[in-house]
Design an enzyme around this catalytic site. Structure first.
Site, PDB file in Angstrom:
ATOM      1  N   CYS A  89       0.839  -1.222   0.000  1.00 16.76           N
ATOM      2  CA  CYS A  89       0.000   0.000   0.000  1.00 16.76           C
ATOM      3  C   CYS A  89       0.866   1.261   0.000  1.00 16.76           C
ATOM      4  CB  CYS A  89      -0.919  -0.027   1.220  1.00 16.76           C
ATOM      5  SG  CYS A  89      -1.717   1.556   1.585  1.00 16.76           S
ATOM      6  N   CYS A 117      -6.897   5.434 -10.970  1.00 18.59           N
ATOM      7  CA  CYS A 117      -6.368   4.847  -9.734  1.00 18.59           C
ATOM      8  C   CYS A 117      -4.950   4.310  -9.940  1.00 18.59           C
ATOM      9  CB  CYS A 117      -7.303   3.730  -9.268  1.00 18.59           C
ATOM     10  SG  CYS A 117      -6.614   2.658  -8.000  1.00 18.59           S
TER      11      CYS A 117
END
Length: 496
Positions: A61, A406
């Site tokens: 992440c 994204c």
């Protein structure tokens, strides 16, 4: 000779001290102040602390990587606090920690929780993501839930003109009303700032001669303050929650509005969103008519927001809207249904809302055209082909819900391509993707809270969400574990 030996010895000894000092300094620098927890030590560690902060993260992440040095720096500072505060982390991407992440309702990364009283009370961390801000926020969260206000200066220092602040006025700091107020302050402390005082004259706005008990909620919108004398638990919480929401939430570039926008999107109500150009002629008239409608319908399960088109590009991308459709209104229900009116005239707004409330507006279903050629390794799914490819094909389907903008989706794209190529000779497996900003998806089946979200539907109809690693090997292992084998293969096994 002896002198030379002594000089040599002193040199070596001095060098050894220097090396030792450097090693000690490096060791101090290398010390990690953030505790690393997992399923084996989580409960024992948490139970020993009245206040501990836990970050659930994933190694892949980007937001987690950005937070990591700030979180570590904050942990270092807070370890020297008068009462040391402990920060910890859990790799929620590891399979052995998945149940732990699920228990704490981790839906994205990073998720940070504040655990109090040995883990008995759990609250969301809603503070900044840089070290100094983390430190200030956690110092405040670890102190009393409500701050005593003893003077006008105390009130001025405590009250933020851009935030909702709740202050209880009491004749004495005792009794049922005071106990209920402090209990609510403890429960909602991560959402609001609470204060208490013996004298209303210290407070701005409103009648200063009241003696209490009374609760005054100060806010930067609408009527600026509102009072209540109902201290029953549920009624007091309802007063705070309802009074802290604007009649119309403003969505623009002002950071002070962001908490109210978050509250709007977290509401269980249907969400009406009007997008206009705030600088265009007639914008104020449009806002005025919209506010009138909001005051009429807000008690009927609808929350209202007005967004400046210049600041709403993320929303436009999410809903697949275009600027040439402005002024436009879109109403979204929690079941995924949407109602849409582009190029709206101000005078037509009340009529359209009335028709919507009466059920005379058809839901808006969004779908890209079905692609004529769909020969890539990763198949393209659109709203109108979702049923045939995913539900009616009789195949094992791995489906990614993505957004074109994204960054995480862009990183995953070549990996999914490799997975799809690996299954090109396997007619029973489909790797597919759907642009969730350009197509509607059935929310009763797929819970898409962010991007990318990946689901797997076996040939027999079992649906599961994929939350494993982002490597080709991880994804293939998951598919093989959850897929249904071809009938002839299963039959062959039985014959053996």
């Amino acid at each position: 000779m002896a002198g030379r030996v002594s000089i040599c010895f002193l040199f070596v000894f001095s060098l050894s001290l220097l090396v030792f000092q450097i090693s000690a300094d490096e060791s101090a620098d290398a010390k990690e102040f953030v505790l690393t927890l997992d399923h084996s030590n989580f409960s024992d560690t948490v139970s020993k602390h009245n206040f501990i902060v836990v970050e659930f993260y994933a190694p892949w992440c980007g937001h987690c990587k950005k937070l990591a040095p700030e979180y570590e720096k904050a942990a270092s500072i807070l370890s020297s606090h008068d009462t040391p505060l402990v920060l910890a982390k859990v790799d929620a991407n590891e399979e052995k920690n998945r149940d732990l992440a699920s228990e704490y309702d981790v839906r994205g990364f990073p998720t940070i929780k504040i655990l109090r009283n040995g883990g008995k009370n759990v609250q969301e961390y809603k503070g900044p993501r840089e070290a100094d801000g983390i430190v200030d926020y956690l110092k405040k969260q670890s102190g009393p839930a409500s701050t005593e206000i003893k003077s006008v200066d105390d009130a001025s220092a405590f009250i933020d003109e851009n935030k909702v602040v709740i202050i209880g006025v009491f004749p004495k700091f005792a009794g049922e009303e005071y106990d209920n107020f402090t209990a609510l302050a403890e429960k909602l402390r991560s959402d609001y700032d609470f204060g208490h005082t013996l004298d209303a004259k210290h407070l701005p706005r409103g009648e200063s001669s009241v003696t209490g008990p009374i609760v005054r909620l100060l806010k930067p919108f609408d009527e600026l303050f509102v009072d209540s004398q109902d201290f029953h638990g549920e009624a007091l919480e309802k007063f705070v929650e309802e009074s802290s929401v604007p009649v119309v939430t403003v969505f623009n570039n002002e950071p002070s509005n962001h908490p109210f926008v978050s509250k709007f999107f977290n509401s269980p109500n249907a969400k009406a969103m009007l997008f206009i150009n705030f600088t265009a002629e007639g914008a104020e008239s449009f806002k005025s008519k919209y506010r009138e409608a909001a005051e009429q319908y807000r008690q009927q399960g609808v929350s209202f927001l007005v967004g400046d088109v210049e600041s709403s590009q993320g929303a436009f991308q999410y809903f697949g809207l275009k600027e040439d459709q402005v002024p436009l209104i879109i109403i979204q229900h929690n079941d995924g249904k949407k109602f849409f009116k582009p190029n709206l005239e101000p005078d037509h707004l009340p009529t359209w809302l009335k028709a919507y409330k009466e059920g005379n507006v058809a839901p808006y279903v969004k779908s890209e055209p079905i692609p004529e050629a769909n020969n890539e390794a990763v198949k393209v799914v659109v709203g109108d082909s979702l049923q045939d490819i995913v539900f009616n094909s009789g195949k094992n389907v791995l489906l990614e819900f993505y957004a074109p903008w994204c960054g995480h989706c862009k990183q995953l794209a070549p990996i999914l391509e490799e997975v799809a190529i690996s299954y090109q000779s396997d007619a029973d497996v489909i790797i597919a993707k759907l642009d969730a900003t350009a197509n509607d998806i059935p929310s009763e089946t797929f819970d898409v809270q962010g991007y990318p979200t990946v689901y797997f539907r076996s040939a027999s109809g079992k649906i599961s969400q994929y939350d494993g690693g982002r490597t080709k090997e991880d994804i293939i292992e998951f598919i093989e574990k959850n897929r249904d084998k071809p009938a002839q293969e299963e039959q062959g096994k039985d014959e053996l």
